[in-house]
Design a protein around this motif. Sequence first.
Motif, PDB file in Angstrom:
ATOM      1  N   UNK A  46       0.826  -1.204   0.000  1.00 10.00           N
ATOM      2  CA  UNK A  46       0.000   0.000   0.000  1.00 10.00           C
ATOM      3  C   UNK A  46       0.859   1.252   0.000  1.00 10.00           C
ATOM      4  N   UNK A  47       1.948   1.236   0.793  1.00 15.12           N
ATOM      5  CA  UNK A  47       2.851   2.385   0.856  1.00 15.12           C
ATOM      6  C   UNK A  47       3.518   2.621  -0.484  1.00 15.12           C
ATOM      7  N   UNK A  48       3.936   1.539  -1.156  1.00 16.91           N
ATOM      8  CA  UNK A  48       4.597   1.659  -2.451  1.00 16.91           C
ATOM      9  C   UNK A  48       3.659   2.244  -3.486  1.00 16.91           C
ATOM     10  N   UNK A  49       2.391   1.798  -3.474  1.00 18.96           N
ATOM     11  CA  UNK A  49       1.415   2.311  -4.431  1.00 18.96           C
ATOM     12  C   UNK A  49       1.145   3.779  -4.198  1.00 18.96           C
ATOM     13  N   UNK A  50       1.066   4.173  -2.922  1.00 16.77           N
ATOM     14  CA  UNK A  50       0.834   5.579  -2.583  1.00 16.77           C
ATOM     15  C   UNK A  50       1.986   6.455  -3.045  1.00 16.77           C
ATOM     16  N   UNK A  51       3.216   5.988  -2.814  1.00 20.21           N
ATOM     17  CA  UNK A  51       4.388   6.756  -3.237  1.00 20.21           C
ATOM     18  C   UNK A  51       4.447   6.892  -4.748  1.00 20.21           C
ATOM     19  N   UNK A  52       4.061   5.815  -5.455  1.00 24.57           N
ATOM     20  CA  UNK A  52       4.064   5.846  -6.909  1.00 24.57           C
ATOM     21  C   UNK A  52       3.084   6.877  -7.431  1.00 24.57           C
ATOM     22  N   UNK A  53       1.910   6.960  -6.803  1.00 26.53           N
ATOM     23  CA  UNK A  53       0.913   7.938  -7.207  1.00 26.53           C
ATOM     24  C   UNK A  53       1.417   9.351  -6.959  1.00 26.53           C
ATOM     25  N   UNK A  54       2.099   9.573  -5.809  1.00 22.79           N
ATOM     26  CA  UNK A  54       2.633  10.894  -5.493  1.00 22.79           C
ATOM     27  C   UNK A  54       3.660  11.319  -6.534  1.00 22.79           C
ATOM     28  N   UNK A  55       4.497  10.366  -6.949  1.00 21.66           N
ATOM     29  CA  UNK A  55       5.551  10.700  -7.904  1.00 21.66           C
ATOM     30  C   UNK A  55       4.958  11.117  -9.239  1.00 21.66           C
ATOM     31  N   UNK A  56       3.907  10.416  -9.699  1.00 21.14           N
ATOM     32  CA  UNK A  56       3.291  10.770 -10.964  1.00 21.14           C
ATOM     33  C   UNK A  56       2.606  12.125 -10.890  1.00 21.14           C
ATOM     34  N   UNK A  57       2.166  12.507  -9.695  1.00 18.42           N
ATOM     35  CA  UNK A  57       1.472  13.774  -9.533  1.00 18.42           C
ATOM     36  C   UNK A  57       2.419  14.956  -9.684  1.00 18.42           C
ATOM     37  N   UNK A  58       3.669  14.785  -9.328  1.00 19.74           N
ATOM     38  CA  UNK A  58       4.629  15.890  -9.379  1.00 19.74           C
ATOM     39  C   UNK A  58       4.975  16.248 -10.817  1.00 19.74           C
ATOM     40  N   UNK A  59       4.809  17.519 -11.157  1.00 14.73           N
ATOM     41  CA  UNK A  59       5.176  18.032 -12.467  1.00 14.73           C
ATOM     42  C   UNK A  59       6.404  18.935 -12.389  1.00 14.73           C
ATOM     43  N   UNK A  60       6.680  19.453 -11.189  1.00 15.59           N
ATOM     44  CA  UNK A  60       7.793  20.381 -11.010  1.00 15.59           C
ATOM     45  C   UNK A  60       8.617  19.970  -9.792  1.00 15.59           C
ATOM     46  N   UNK A  61       9.909  20.238  -9.848  1.00 13.13           N
ATOM     47  CA  UNK A  61      10.754  20.005  -8.684  1.00 13.13           C
ATOM     48  C   UNK A  61      10.499  21.070  -7.626  1.00 13.13           C
ATOM     49  N   UNK A  62      10.598  22.330  -8.041  1.00 10.17           N
ATOM     50  CA  UNK A  62      10.497  23.451  -7.097  1.00 10.17           C
ATOM     51  C   UNK A  62       9.544  24.503  -7.643  1.00 10.17           C
ATOM     52  N   UNK A  63       8.656  24.977  -6.785  1.00 11.00           N
ATOM     53  CA  UNK A  63       7.833  26.147  -7.106  1.00 11.00           C
ATOM     54  C   UNK A  63       8.466  27.336  -6.406  1.00 11.00           C
ATOM     55  N   UNK A  64       8.834  28.354  -7.183  1.00 13.00           N
ATOM     56  CA  UNK A  64       9.455  29.549  -6.628  1.00 13.00           C
ATOM     57  C   UNK A  64       8.403  30.641  -6.472  1.00 13.00           C
ATOM     58  N   UNK A  65       8.174  31.035  -5.229  1.00 12.02           N
ATOM     59  CA  UNK A  65       7.217  32.104  -4.945  1.00 12.02           C
ATOM     60  C   UNK A  65       8.001  33.361  -4.603  1.00 12.02           C
TER      61      UNK A  65
END
Length: 205
Positions: free
Chosen positions: A5-24
């Motif tokens: 379950x943890x591995x699947x959750x981490x995999x989903x999080x990784x696919x969600x990321x489009x950017x390394x850093x958001x600069x505000x």
Amino acid sequence: MASSSSSASNSQDRRRWKHDVFLSCMIEDTETRFTRSLVSGLKNRGIFTFRYARLEHGDSVLQELSRAIEGSQLALIILSTKYAESSRCFKELEKIMECKDKSGLTVLPVYYHVNPSDVRNQSGRFGDAFAEHVLRYKDQGMQMVQGWRTALTAVANLKGWHIRDGDESEIIRQIVNDIASKICKCTCSFSLLDVGLEKVSPYLR
């Protein structure tokens, strides 16, 4: 089962990321030597930064910025006097702190020639700039401004860097190294869980 379950959750999080850093930061701050050097330093480490570009205004831009924040691994906030002059910056900040609380977004503040206590308490030069928003929005209800106050207090309680006069290159190096280590930890974790040891993160090469 828990490990799967943890591995699947981490995999989903990784696919969600489009950017390394958001600069505000305030757009004028992106033209400073400090910010240009910081973004360049990150790029040289293979870390790419989403930055606001003055293309258009309105709700569509705010929606795009919100999606970019949600799709970033880490948010870097350059808190300057100019930052306090921008309602767009405060809307970004509020969204960043929301994502920190809801999804665990890593948030790193940089106090650029402002005192952290002034950010926390909306006082000093930072407070003078913030006071303009209080006057501007007093007839539209103060709930939005109060949300900004809450976000400022929260971010000022986080560990960050205080930029004063002097050589900034060493602090830039420290910031880049810190961000690289945090991005690396996240990416390495997902690489080992999702694709095994043969396909490790490019940050390890």
